[in-house]
Write a protein that holds these residues in place. Structure first.
Motif, PDB file in Angstrom:
ATOM      1  N   ASP A 116     -20.192  30.900  15.073  1.00 57.47           N
ATOM      2  CA  ASP A 116     -19.182  31.811  14.534  1.00 57.47           C
ATOM      3  C   ASP A 116     -18.389  31.064  13.472  1.00 57.47           C
ATOM      4  N   HIS A 147      -9.907  29.380  12.633  1.00 56.09           N
ATOM      5  CA  HIS A 147      -9.144  29.132  13.855  1.00 56.09           C
ATOM      6  C   HIS A 147      -9.583  27.868  14.597  1.00 56.09           C
ATOM      7  N   ARG A 192     -14.669  32.034  12.855  1.00 52.82           N
ATOM      8  CA  ARG A 192     -13.733  31.470  13.840  1.00 52.82           C
ATOM      9  C   ARG A 192     -13.522  29.989  13.585  1.00 52.82           C
ATOM     10  N   GLN A 206      -9.521  32.085   4.994  1.00 56.39           N
ATOM     11  CA  GLN A 206      -8.856  33.255   5.585  1.00 56.39           C
ATOM     12  C   GLN A 206      -8.473  34.287   4.516  1.00 56.39           C
TER      13      GLN A 206
END
Length: 415
Positions: free
Chosen positions: A43, A50, A46, A20
């Motif tokens: 992805d 996440h 992501r 991140q």
């Protein structure tokens, strides 16, 4: 002068939120994540930032995610600190990142390989009946003896990672691993189970290894920019020609991490820098050697220490200029053309044109534009053509040019 080794972590280093900070701060990190997503159709941003712990624990997701996180960290490290290593080493899955960052495997190919490796591992998990655990505060000879006793009794289990003097991983049939865990705990040791893990680095992965070889054999490998230590041998790869054999063997043979660390120590490495998520390998450095400083580039305080230490030092290597490397490669390529009639037009003139472009750039005190780099590349290819440079040698030179200059996305076709 410091001697640096870069260490790349494997399974167990993943965590939600990895990459991140790099992603938010550096365009190179974002482009690397986008490349990985495009190659795999996932992805990755992501998933890394996440994804749930459950999603990140699945082998088919974990492996490309950790590889991508490590390559992101390496590219930011080179951009911000610019210190080239004497050696690289990766623990288990991390060996793929070490080879990728050494230039031996293109990032896109490495992603495809580890995705396949993850899917093969997931199939083993689905079959059930096998597992893997980490044993701490143990005597390795005693663990090895207990593994032999259980295996001779028909319950297969063995040491799969030699991490440190009192820490190993074991893989095997689940019932045998659980019996070994009870034995360890009864003798004062501790156990960390690895849920949903296949029995990596054990003979139970041999069928997966044979199928992985098919994937490994489908890709191109390049000369290594610096030595990479093999998990199988605890010594450097002899060359690119050994990559398929050693990576095939790696998934079914123990990780020789102690041997790796002792080899680096004998070579005079003074600083080991972990490149990738968490600090698992940073912790293992002090457990294997006493006088090697260890840093984790994923941790803010260690990043600051490294920037402060290396800024302005001789170890810092500024990224080579694209045109300068084109000139060096043009000179380094032997002339195989016996016909000297067009040498002036096809070698000397292109070389002087690249020199002229470089002089213009130096006078302007500005970086080369993409058009200037494209022109230099075309001129270099003209020189290759006249000199009758074999296509494979051209491919290796151009791959090296991209890797050394960090022009991954200006010239993706060179990868």
């Amino acid at each position: 002068m410091e001697k640096i080794a870069l260490l790349f972590p494997g399974q167990g280093s993943q965590y939600p939120g990895m990459t991140q900070w790099f992603y938010d701060q550096f365009p190179m990190a974002r482009r690397t994540m986008e490349e990985a997503s495009d190659v795999l159709g996932l992805d990755l941003a992501r998933i890394c930032q996440h994804g749930s712990p459950e999603e990140l624990s699945k082998p088919e997701t974990l492996q490309p995610a950790v590889l991508t996180a490590s390559v992101v960290a390496f590219r930011v490290f080179q951009q911000e600190i610019g210190v080239l290593p004497e050696f690289c080493a990766g623990h288990s899955l991390g060996e793929y990142a070490a080879l990728t960052c050494s230039g031996a495997i293109s990032f896109a190919d490495a992603l495809r390989i580890v995705q396949r490796r993850g899917r093969l591992a997931a199939e083993v998990v689905e079959q059930g009946g096998t597992t893997m655990s980490i044993l701490k505060k143990v005597s390795i000879p005693q663990v090895e003896a207990e593994c032999r006793r259980l295996t001779q009794a028909g319950r297969m289990v063995g040491v799969s990672c030699y991490n440190a003097d009192s820490q190993v991983a074991v893989s095997g049939q689940e019932a045998a691993v659980r019996e070994l865990e009870r034995w360890v705990e009864s003798n004062g040791g501790s156990v960390v189970r690895l849920p949903d893990s296949p029995p990596y680095h054990s003979p139970l992965m041999q069928e997966a290894a044979d199928r992985l070889r098919e994937e490994l054999s489908a890709h191109t490998y390049y000369p290594l920019r610096w030595p990479v230590i093999s998990n199988v041998t605890g010594a450097p790869y002899p060359g690119a020609e050994s990559i398929v054999d050693l990576l095939t063997a790696q998934i079914a043979k123990p990780v020789q991490w102690q041997k790796t660390m002792h080899y680096l120590h004998r070579q005079g490495i003074t600083k080991a820098i972990e490149i990738g998520p968490k600090n698992v390998l940073t912790t293992l450095v002090s457990r294997n050697v006493e006088d090697m400083q260890a840093y984790c580039f994923d941790q803010r305080t260690d990043r600051q220490k490294l920037v402060e230490f290396f800024t302005g030092r001789i170890e810092q290597q500024h990224v080579p200029h694209f045109l300068g490397r084109c000139l060096t490669i043009a000179v380094s390529t032997p002339n195989l053309n016996p016909d000297a009639r067009d040498y002036e037009r096809c070698v000397i003139a292109p070389y002087r044109r690249i020199e002229a472009i470089q002089h213009t750039i130096e006078q302007s005190d500005q970086p080369a534009t993409l058009d200037q780099m494209k022109e230099a590349l075309q001129l270099l290819q003209t020189i290759f053509t006249y000199k009758q440079t074999p296509l494979q040698e051209q491919k290796e030179w151009l791959h090296l040019l991209r890797e050394e200059t960090g022009t991954y996305y200006e010239f993706p076709e060179l990868g």
